[in-house]
Write an enzyme that holds these catalytic residues in place. Structure first.
Site, PDB file in Angstrom:
ATOM      1  N   LYS A  23       0.817  -1.225   0.000  1.00  0.00           N
ATOM      2  CA  LYS A  23       0.000   0.000   0.000  1.00  0.00           C
ATOM      3  C   LYS A  23       0.853   1.279   0.000  1.00  0.00           C
ATOM      4  CE  LYS A  23      -4.134  -1.897   2.163  1.00  0.00           C
ATOM      5  NZ  LYS A  23      -5.101  -1.817   3.260  1.00  0.00           N
ATOM      6  N   ASP A  37     -10.217   2.333   2.136  1.00  0.00           N
ATOM      7  CA  ASP A  37     -10.369   1.642   3.435  1.00  0.00           C
ATOM      8  C   ASP A  37     -11.162   2.511   4.417  1.00  0.00           C
ATOM      9  OD1 ASP A  37      -9.084  -0.755   2.866  1.00  0.00           O
ATOM     10  OD2 ASP A  37      -7.103   0.027   3.402  1.00  0.00           O
TER      11      ASP A  37
END
Ligand code: NAP
Length: 289
Positions: A73, A109
């Site tokens: 990420k 997220d």
């Protein structure tokens, strides 16, 4: 199960390691099938891979986009052409859209997490939030909660690897949003008790309690729970963590991370296609508790 792969089929996928346990291929491929989209989604394990080369190959193959999971990420950032404002603040990306050859990074997220609270009729602007953890997932949740109007955010972490990131997050939030953020050492139990007393939401974004360490809980003293506290664990393996069990015994409403997973996927799908995912069908098939 049959998918109609054609000469026009566009590819997308998930990069990270491990990825073989992921629900994402089922979630997205079923969505493509239900909406009759000529897309396919696969997992690519990046263990030992050259990420720069992999991203170049995906760009050359004109993928529609891809997702990132641990540990990619943050590592993906140098290979992207631009970032959404939230991804820039978070410093991590879980969704990339290919816009005519330009790879744009997003982070869903946090939006997925905030959306999951709505299923529990919880509005993030309602009161103070205590967030345990300052790693990747916690960063997304902290920034998105602040952008979405949480008035006060208490970030709690041990003085470990993510401590500096906790301080950076609080600083970024205090500078860029109207939310008041502060940082507490997880070992400071008196302060932890005080901030939980004034909080209406406790979010566990540490990995404490995740399988196989299912006996662990980040809140050892169960007298800190009160019935006005929604206790939300973003862990989904196990579905009912030790934290959730202790909090439920103290009269709290609890929830796990399954719906965060669903809604971060829904948000990614919307970024790629501009379309709504058939969430109820996907929830029923892959996310029933
Ligand atoms: P991460 O970046 O490695 O962060 C882990 C966090 O937990 C850090 O703040 C770390 O503190 C803390 N921590 C770990 N062990 C601890 C311990 N024994 N005591 C106190 N603190 C501890 O991981 P992540 O990607 O944010 O993931 C965190 C959890 O969220 C995982 O369980 C993951 O499965 C879950 N998750 C769920 C979703 C979803 O969609 N539901 C999405 C992403 C992640 P230090 O770094 O300071 O050690």
């Amino acid at each position: 199960m049959s998918y109609n792969i054609t000469g026009h089929t566009r590819l997308g996928g998930l990069l990270g390691t491990p990825v073989s346990h992921s629900i994402s291929p089922m979630m997205y491929n079923e969505t493509f099938r239900l909406l009759d989209l000529d897309f396919v989604y696969l997992c690519f394990d990046t263990a030992g891979a050259d990420l720069a080369g992999l991203v170049k190959a995906l760009r050359d193959m004109n993928v529609f986009g891809f997702n990132l999971t641990m540990p990619e990420k943050e590592r993906i950032l140098p290979f992207l052409d631009d970032l959404s404002p939230a991804a820039r603040m978070i410093g991590a990306v879980n969704t990339v859209k290919n816009e005519n050859g330009r790879l744009i990074g997003h982070n869903t997220d946090g939006t997925g997490y905030i959306r999951s609270l709505a299923d529990h009729h919880y509005d993030i602007t309602r009161g103070a939030m205590t967030l345990l953890g300052a790693g990747g997932a916690a960063s997304s949740i902290a920034i998105q909660a602040a952008l979405d109007g949480v008035p006060k955010l208490h970030i709690v972490n041990r003085r470990g690897r993510s401590w500096q990131n906790a301080l950076r997050l609080a600083d970024e939030i205090n500078r860029s949003t109207s939310c008041q953020a502060d940082v507490t050492d997880m070992a400071d139990l008196n302060t932890l008790r005080c901030i939980l007393e004034e909080s209406t939401l406790l979010t566990n974004a540490t990995s404490m309690g995740m399988a196989p360490n299912t006996e662990l809980s980040p809140i050892a003293d169960v007298s800190m729970f009160h019935p006005n506290l929604l206790v939300s664990d973003i862990i989904y393996n196990p579905r009912n963590t030790r934290l959730m069990q202790d909090a439920a015994a103290a009269g709290c409403v609890t929830c796990n991370g399954m719906y965060m997973l669903l809604y971060q996927g829904e948000a990614a799908f919307r970024i790629w296609t501009g379309m709504d995912m058939p969430v109820e069908a996907i929830r029923e098939k892959y996310f029933s508790r």
